[in-house]
Design a protein around this motif. Structure first.
Motif, PDB file in Angstrom:
ATOM      1  N   ILE A  44     -35.614 -59.956   1.067  1.00 22.96           N
ATOM      2  CA  ILE A  44     -36.648 -60.166   0.060  1.00 22.96           C
ATOM      3  C   ILE A  44     -36.769 -61.674  -0.134  1.00 22.96           C
ATOM      4  N   ALA A  45     -37.996 -62.188  -0.141  1.00 19.28           N
ATOM      5  CA  ALA A  45     -38.182 -63.637  -0.245  1.00 19.28           C
ATOM      6  C   ALA A  45     -37.951 -64.121  -1.678  1.00 19.28           C
ATOM      7  N   PRO A  46     -37.293 -65.266  -1.833  1.00 19.11           N
ATOM      8  CA  PRO A  46     -37.168 -65.887  -3.156  1.00 19.11           C
ATOM      9  C   PRO A  46     -38.566 -66.259  -3.671  1.00 19.11           C
ATOM     10  N   THR A  47     -38.749 -66.207  -4.968  1.00 18.35           N
ATOM     11  CA  THR A  47     -40.052 -66.532  -5.544  1.00 18.35           C
ATOM     12  C   THR A  47     -39.868 -67.377  -6.798  1.00 18.35           C
ATOM     13  N   SER A  48     -40.944 -68.059  -7.160  1.00 11.86           N
ATOM     14  CA  SER A  48     -40.915 -68.929  -8.313  1.00 11.86           C
ATOM     15  C   SER A  48     -42.158 -68.662  -9.154  1.00 11.86           C
ATOM     16  N   HIS A  49     -42.009 -68.706 -10.470  1.00 15.97           N
ATOM     17  CA  HIS A  49     -43.039 -68.233 -11.399  1.00 15.97           C
ATOM     18  C   HIS A  49     -43.100 -69.159 -12.596  1.00 15.97           C
ATOM     19  N   ARG A  50     -44.288 -69.542 -12.975  1.00 13.09           N
ATOM     20  CA  ARG A  50     -44.440 -70.424 -14.125  1.00 13.09           C
ATOM     21  C   ARG A  50     -44.885 -69.607 -15.331  1.00 13.09           C
ATOM     22  N   PHE A  82     -38.248 -58.810 -14.334  1.00 11.88           N
ATOM     23  CA  PHE A  82     -38.399 -59.839 -15.364  1.00 11.88           C
ATOM     24  C   PHE A  82     -39.880 -60.066 -15.614  1.00 11.88           C
ATOM     25  N   PRO A 116     -32.241 -54.612 -15.914  1.00 12.21           N
ATOM     26  CA  PRO A 116     -31.949 -54.011 -14.607  1.00 12.21           C
ATOM     27  C   PRO A 116     -33.097 -53.125 -14.143  1.00 12.21           C
ATOM     28  N   PRO A 165     -39.012 -55.962  -8.231  1.00  5.79           N
ATOM     29  CA  PRO A 165     -38.530 -56.148  -6.860  1.00  5.79           C
ATOM     30  C   PRO A 165     -38.982 -55.011  -5.950  1.00  5.79           C
ATOM     31  N   MET A 207     -36.240 -57.507   6.496  1.00  5.58           N
ATOM     32  CA  MET A 207     -35.375 -56.851   5.523  1.00  5.58           C
ATOM     33  C   MET A 207     -35.175 -57.702   4.270  1.00  5.58           C
ATOM     34  N   ARG A 256     -32.448 -50.511  -6.688  1.00  2.00           N
ATOM     35  CA  ARG A 256     -31.044 -50.431  -7.062  1.00  2.00           C
ATOM     36  C   ARG A 256     -30.343 -51.799  -7.093  1.00  2.00           C
ATOM     37  N   GLY A 257     -29.720 -52.099  -8.235  1.00  4.73           N
ATOM     38  CA  GLY A 257     -28.957 -53.335  -8.366  1.00  4.73           C
ATOM     39  C   GLY A 257     -29.807 -54.543  -8.645  1.00  4.73           C
ATOM     40  N   ASP A 258     -31.117 -54.366  -8.692  1.00  2.00           N
ATOM     41  CA  ASP A 258     -32.022 -55.513  -8.829  1.00  2.00           C
ATOM     42  C   ASP A 258     -32.416 -55.712 -10.295  1.00  2.00           C
ATOM     43  N   LEU A 259     -33.291 -56.676 -10.542  1.00  2.00           N
ATOM     44  CA  LEU A 259     -33.758 -57.007 -11.882  1.00  2.00           C
ATOM     45  C   LEU A 259     -35.279 -56.940 -11.936  1.00  2.00           C
TER      46      LEU A 259
END
Lengths: 206, 206
Positions: free
Chosen positions: A3-9, A70, A155, A61, A1, A65-68
């Motif tokens: 969502i994994a954190p992610t990192s982006h350069r 980018f 959003p 994402p 359930m 709903r409620g997410d971003l």
């Protein structure tokens, strides 16, 4: 359930966002009807219509709903006649959704227009954050000699409405060369929105 | 009715965001109970408890719903015993609200924890964008010798819950010095959340 954190350069030169979940691009020929000088546009398209003039990397994402969302925008420099390269521009389909744009490389403008037709112009450069409030149509303009690269955040349920600008004959203001700089001039083809159309935009708020 | 577009400059050295609508700061003495080494913390507070260890500049919109809050965090470098300086940390009061953090200067980590107690650690450096998904507790860690400066963006109705971390005896993982680098170690004081508390977090989603 979860969502994994992610990192982006972000590469400020190329605008590439690592581990993006999506990418789209616009070629010169895709921007038919955007610029004032139809002859100059036709001539540019004949010469290099397939050329990519801007592209977007984005992370969307899993759940809306409620997410971003980018990502980054990379815009080539250039002009059609005396008019600087622009993005197509949009208003969010849900009108009361804002967006931030942050300068990564190059220099340009955020051209904003309220439903009622008020124009606002804000300069973007590295380390400059522009806040596009709810209910403002917005378009990026590369006024520099180098690529304009920006990162953005909005959003995830905002959506984009591209038709509004087309229905009014473009945005009210165009950005053209003025010596080594730029100036804002009225768009002769602009048709102010009717009260009914303004009300319809305001009604998209939730 | 319309909210005016605004533009803000970020100084990567000081973390100052121009035309911010708000600013808050944390002093060393405000972080009682955060660090493992109580004796080292007491000694630091006795010596420089009034010292500002991190501060935030932010822009909050007029209207909350559907909007964004953005700003900058400036964190001093330092340690309490062998544990690197951290922010207090939070989960969003509406659990399914995410956040982006973008490295402006310095280097550090985003320490993340799911309600169930899973730890994730992502490195932050200039031009690195970290996505904190919905429902993840998060805290910033300055693992460098210089200030860590980040910009952030999150939905304006997210809210912050600081009590959750305190109730579990801190986050499950601490970040401590390891030679010239860092390592993650278990927090001996950590108490995993009960099923009821996890369910309560999940129930904050809208």
């Amino acid at each position: 359930m979860a969502i994994a954190p992610t990192s982006h350069r972000i590469d400020p030169q190329s605008g590439v966002l690592s581990a993006a979940t999506g990418r789209y691009e616009k070629r010169l020929a895709d921007l038919d009807g955007i610029y004032a000088d139809n002859a100059a546009f036709a001539e540019s398209v004949a010469r290099e219509g397939d050329r990519v003039v801007y592209y977007v990397h984005e992370v969307r994402p899993v759940a809306a709903r409620g997410d971003l969302i980018f990502g980054t925008t990379f815009m080539e420099p250039g002009r059609i006649g005396d008019e600087f390269f622009v993005t197509r521009g949009h208003i969010h389909a849900i009108g009361n959704r804002p967006e931030t744009y942050y300068g990564e490389a190059g220099e340009g403008l955020m051209l904003l227009e309220s439903p009622e037709g008020e124009t606002q112009i804000l300069e973007i450069a590295p380390r400059v954050m522009v806040y596009v409030p709810p209910l403002w149509i917005h378009r990026s303009v590369n006024t520099g000699a180098a690529p304009l690269v920006m990162s953005f955040c909005y959003p995830s349920d905002s959506g984009q409405d591209y038709g509004l600008i087309a229905r009014s004959g473009g945005m009210a203001t165009r950005i053209v060369a003025d010596g080594a700089g730029w100036k804002a001039v009225p768009n002769a083809a602009y048709r102010p929105r009717s009260k009914a159309e303004i009300d319809a935009i305001l009604a998209t708020q939730d």
